[in-house]
Motif scaffolding. Structure first.
Motif, PDB file in Angstrom:
ATOM      1  N   PRO A  92      20.646  -6.735 -49.846  1.00 34.18           N
ATOM      2  CA  PRO A  92      21.420  -6.273 -48.537  1.00 34.18           C
ATOM      3  C   PRO A  92      21.003  -4.977 -47.775  1.00 34.18           C
ATOM      4  CG  PRO A  92      22.469  -5.375 -50.574  1.00 34.18           C
ATOM      5  CD  PRO A  92      21.141  -6.060 -50.881  1.00 34.18           C
ATOM      6  N   GLY A  93      21.592  -5.036 -46.432  1.00 28.04           N
ATOM      7  CA  GLY A  93      21.181  -3.622 -45.850  1.00 28.04           C
ATOM      8  C   GLY A  93      19.906  -3.587 -45.196  1.00 28.04           C
ATOM      9  N   LEU A  94      19.094  -4.778 -45.272  1.00 26.70           N
ATOM     10  CA  LEU A  94      17.643  -4.750 -44.732  1.00 26.70           C
ATOM     11  C   LEU A  94      17.984  -4.534 -42.908  1.00 26.70           C
ATOM     12  CD1 LEU A  94      15.751  -7.220 -46.568  1.00 26.70           C
ATOM     13  CD2 LEU A  94      15.644  -4.597 -46.755  1.00 26.70           C
ATOM     14  N   ALA A  95      16.996  -3.687 -42.336  1.00 25.00           N
ATOM     15  CA  ALA A  95      17.172  -3.761 -41.140  1.00 25.00           C
ATOM     16  C   ALA A  95      16.662  -5.008 -40.490  1.00 25.00           C
ATOM     17  CB  ALA A  95      16.013  -2.821 -40.366  1.00 25.00           C
ATOM     18  N   SER A  96      17.251  -5.618 -39.388  1.00 26.67           N
ATOM     19  CA  SER A  96      17.128  -6.839 -38.971  1.00 26.67           C
ATOM     20  C   SER A  96      15.750  -7.165 -38.869  1.00 26.67           C
ATOM     21  CB  SER A  96      17.910  -7.139 -37.575  1.00 26.67           C
ATOM     22  OG  SER A  96      19.036  -7.026 -37.640  1.00 26.67           O
ATOM     23  N   GLY A  97      14.964  -6.335 -38.297  1.00 28.96           N
ATOM     24  CA  GLY A  97      13.206  -6.824 -37.955  1.00 28.96           C
ATOM     25  C   GLY A  97      12.636  -6.876 -39.746  1.00 28.96           C
ATOM     26  N   GLU A  98      13.134  -6.100 -40.426  1.00 20.98           N
ATOM     27  CA  GLU A  98      12.360  -6.138 -41.906  1.00 20.98           C
ATOM     28  C   GLU A  98      13.061  -7.462 -42.476  1.00 20.98           C
ATOM     29  OE1 GLU A  98      10.854  -5.201 -45.464  1.00 20.98           O
ATOM     30  OE2 GLU A  98      10.126  -4.933 -43.305  1.00 20.98           O
ATOM     31  N   ALA A  99      14.227  -7.477 -42.313  1.00 27.26           N
ATOM     32  CA  ALA A  99      14.679  -9.117 -42.891  1.00 27.26           C
ATOM     33  C   ALA A  99      14.093 -10.222 -42.397  1.00 27.26           C
ATOM     34  CB  ALA A  99      16.301  -9.057 -42.711  1.00 27.26           C
ATOM     35  N   THR A 100      13.772 -10.314 -41.177  1.00 23.00           N
ATOM     36  CA  THR A 100      12.834 -11.331 -40.433  1.00 23.00           C
ATOM     37  C   THR A 100      11.548 -11.406 -41.110  1.00 23.00           C
ATOM     38  OG1 THR A 100      14.305 -11.194 -38.342  1.00 23.00           O
ATOM     39  CG2 THR A 100      11.969 -12.425 -38.331  1.00 23.00           C
ATOM     40  N   ARG A 101      11.051 -10.149 -41.269  1.00 22.10           N
ATOM     41  CA  ARG A 101       9.557  -9.956 -41.783  1.00 22.10           C
ATOM     42  C   ARG A 101       9.439 -10.632 -43.030  1.00 22.10           C
ATOM     43  NH1 ARG A 101       6.459  -7.886 -45.201  1.00 22.10           N
ATOM     44  NH2 ARG A 101       8.054  -6.557 -46.061  1.00 22.10           N
ATOM     45  N   LEU A 102      10.595 -10.103 -43.947  1.00 25.56           N
ATOM     46  CA  LEU A 102      10.462 -10.380 -45.375  1.00 25.56           C
ATOM     47  C   LEU A 102      10.741 -11.929 -45.605  1.00 25.56           C
ATOM     48  CD1 LEU A 102      10.188  -9.187 -48.143  1.00 25.56           C
ATOM     49  CD2 LEU A 102      12.922  -9.062 -47.989  1.00 25.56           C
ATOM     50  N   ARG A 103      11.768 -12.649 -44.733  1.00 23.64           N
ATOM     51  CA  ARG A 103      11.888 -13.863 -44.908  1.00 23.64           C
ATOM     52  C   ARG A 103      10.718 -14.922 -44.315  1.00 23.64           C
ATOM     53  NH1 ARG A 103      14.758 -15.698 -39.832  1.00 23.64           N
ATOM     54  NH2 ARG A 103      12.838 -15.602 -39.097  1.00 23.64           N
ATOM     55  N   ASN A 104       9.866 -14.535 -43.435  1.00 19.17           N
ATOM     56  CA  ASN A 104       8.860 -15.124 -43.062  1.00 19.17           C
ATOM     57  C   ASN A 104       7.743 -15.049 -44.197  1.00 19.17           C
ATOM     58  OD1 ASN A 104      10.010 -15.836 -40.613  1.00 19.17           O
ATOM     59  ND2 ASN A 104       9.009 -14.377 -39.407  1.00 19.17           N
ATOM     60  N   ARG A 105       7.718 -13.668 -44.632  1.00 11.41           N
ATOM     61  CA  ARG A 105       6.537 -13.638 -45.766  1.00 11.41           C
ATOM     62  C   ARG A 105       6.756 -14.435 -47.150  1.00 11.41           C
ATOM     63  NH1 ARG A 105       2.470 -11.257 -48.148  1.00 11.41           N
ATOM     64  NH2 ARG A 105       2.673 -10.129 -49.832  1.00 11.41           N
ATOM     65  N   LEU A 106       7.991 -14.198 -47.383  1.00 12.23           N
ATOM     66  CA  LEU A 106       8.310 -14.924 -48.622  1.00 12.23           C
ATOM     67  C   LEU A 106       8.314 -16.704 -48.370  1.00 12.23           C
ATOM     68  CD1 LEU A 106      11.547 -12.591 -49.805  1.00 12.23           C
ATOM     69  CD2 LEU A 106       8.932 -12.792 -50.616  1.00 12.23           C
ATOM     70  N   THR A 107       8.784 -16.912 -47.168  1.00 10.52           N
ATOM     71  CA  THR A 107       8.651 -18.377 -47.082  1.00 10.52           C
ATOM     72  C   THR A 107       7.259 -18.918 -46.937  1.00 10.52           C
ATOM     73  OG1 THR A 107      10.380 -18.493 -45.622  1.00 10.52           O
ATOM     74  CG2 THR A 107       9.078 -20.246 -45.346  1.00 10.52           C
ATOM     75  N   GLU A 108       6.446 -17.930 -46.405  1.00 11.32           N
ATOM     76  CA  GLU A 108       4.573 -18.388 -46.328  1.00 11.32           C
ATOM     77  C   GLU A 108       4.297 -18.096 -47.911  1.00 11.32           C
ATOM     78  OE1 GLU A 108       1.094 -15.366 -44.972  1.00 11.32           O
ATOM     79  OE2 GLU A 108       2.454 -16.295 -43.304  1.00 11.32           O
ATOM     80  N   LEU A 109       4.731 -17.336 -48.514  1.00 12.85           N
ATOM     81  CA  LEU A 109       4.255 -17.022 -49.979  1.00 12.85           C
ATOM     82  C   LEU A 109       4.664 -18.225 -50.871  1.00 12.85           C
ATOM     83  CD1 LEU A 109       4.631 -13.570 -50.580  1.00 12.85           C
ATOM     84  CD2 LEU A 109       2.169 -14.550 -50.396  1.00 12.85           C
ATOM     85  N   GLY A 110       5.903 -18.657 -50.532  1.00 12.74           N
ATOM     86  CA  GLY A 110       6.326 -19.672 -51.387  1.00 12.74           C
ATOM     87  C   GLY A 110       5.792 -20.942 -51.311  1.00 12.74           C
ATOM     88  N   GLU A 111       5.439 -21.354 -50.022  1.00 13.49           N
ATOM     89  CA  GLU A 111       4.526 -22.324 -49.499  1.00 13.49           C
ATOM     90  C   GLU A 111       3.167 -22.648 -50.069  1.00 13.49           C
ATOM     91  OE1 GLU A 111       4.926 -22.635 -45.254  1.00 13.49           O
ATOM     92  OE2 GLU A 111       7.190 -23.519 -45.454  1.00 13.49           O
ATOM     93  N   SER A 112       2.697 -21.611 -50.071  1.00 16.92           N
ATOM     94  CA  SER A 112       1.428 -21.502 -50.473  1.00 16.92           C
ATOM     95  C   SER A 112       1.212 -21.294 -52.045  1.00 16.92           C
ATOM     96  CB  SER A 112       0.592 -20.059 -50.052  1.00 16.92           C
ATOM     97  OG  SER A 112       1.086 -19.052 -50.646  1.00 16.92           O
ATOM     98  N   ARG A 113       2.267 -21.021 -52.573  1.00 16.24           N
ATOM     99  CA  ARG A 113       2.394 -21.327 -54.085  1.00 16.24           C
ATOM    100  C   ARG A 113       2.896 -22.569 -54.520  1.00 16.24           C
ATOM    101  NH1 ARG A 113       1.708 -15.451 -55.624  1.00 16.24           N
ATOM    102  NH2 ARG A 113       0.179 -14.732 -53.984  1.00 16.24           N
ATOM    103  N   GLY A 114       3.320 -23.383 -53.599  1.00 19.69           N
ATOM    104  CA  GLY A 114       3.674 -24.848 -54.263  1.00 19.69           C
ATOM    105  C   GLY A 114       5.114 -24.812 -54.228  1.00 19.69           C
ATOM    106  N   ALA A 115       6.017 -24.026 -53.592  1.00 20.20           N
ATOM    107  CA  ALA A 115       7.303 -24.122 -53.747  1.00 20.20           C
ATOM    108  C   ALA A 115       8.072 -25.049 -52.910  1.00 20.20           C
ATOM    109  CB  ALA A 115       8.030 -22.511 -53.718  1.00 20.20           C
ATOM    110  N   GLY A 116       9.229 -25.442 -52.951  1.00 20.38           N
ATOM    111  CA  GLY A 116       9.684 -26.453 -52.082  1.00 20.38           C
ATOM    112  C   GLY A 116      10.712 -25.626 -51.242  1.00 20.38           C
ATOM    113  N   LEU A 117       9.904 -24.957 -50.380  1.00 17.98           N
ATOM    114  CA  LEU A 117      10.859 -24.198 -49.126  1.00 17.98           C
ATOM    115  C   LEU A 117      10.822 -25.154 -48.159  1.00 17.98           C
ATOM    116  CD1 LEU A 117       9.216 -20.672 -49.186  1.00 17.98           C
ATOM    117  CD2 LEU A 117      11.598 -21.377 -49.932  1.00 17.98           C
TER     118      LEU A 117
END
Length: 163
Positions: free
Chosen positions: A138-163
């Motif tokens: 909780p409590g992430l600045a909106s820009g950081e929340a967007t950056r983290l979401r995009n990065r985690l989605t990208e890392l999950g897809e590259s590691r074979g997760a079902g994002l």
């Protein structure tokens, strides 16, 4: 004992101090309602005025405790991105550390209520197949929340997760 909660690499990234402000507003609103109910009871109950005083005192004490709790809770949150997983820690009295491997993430959720949006913060929720390893930040600045979401989605897809 605190060595259990030191990340293997990197440092803990704190959440925004605006999280404490939002929580203090929410707690203050509830405490104010309880105090007003206590004052109304004080006026209406006649011989049982002590009930109104007790309710108002509980509202004031709860608001004071919540004010202190919100700051301590906000400072206890942290996260760090490692090469293979995301670590999330929280808690003052009962500390918790969750390690979520990027390849195990199923989806990443970003949420922000009206008050959180007004203060420019959001909550990032990471979902895995196990409910035990799901984690909120909780409590992430909106820009950081967007950056983290995009990065985690990208890392999950590259590691074979079902994002």
């Amino acid at each position: 004992m605190d060595n259990l909660f030191v990340p293997a690499s990197g440092t803990w990234q704190p959440v925004s101090p605006r999280l404490a402000t939002v929580r203090r507003i929410e707690i203050g609103a509830v405490a104010a309602v309880v105090v007003v109910v206590g004052l109304v009871l004080l006026v209406l109950l006649g011989d049982l005025r002590w009930i109104g005083v007790a309710v108002a005192a509980v509202g004031l004490a709860g608001g004071a405790w919540g004010w202190s709790w919100a700051g301590r809770n906000q400072r206890s949150w942290g996260y760090t991105e490692n090469a293979d997983d995301l670590l999330v820690t929280r808690g003052v009295m009962f500390k918790r550390l969750v390690a979520i491997p990027y390849g195990r993430m199923q989806f990443v959720d970003v949420q922000a209520g009206p008050l959180a949006r007004a203060f420019g913060i959001a909550t990032v929720t990471l979902h895995t197949a196990s409910t035990e390893t799901a984690a909120d930040i909780p409590g992430l600045a909106s820009g950081e929340a967007t950056r983290l979401r995009n990065r985690l989605t990208e890392l999950g897809e590259s590691r074979g997760a079902g994002l």
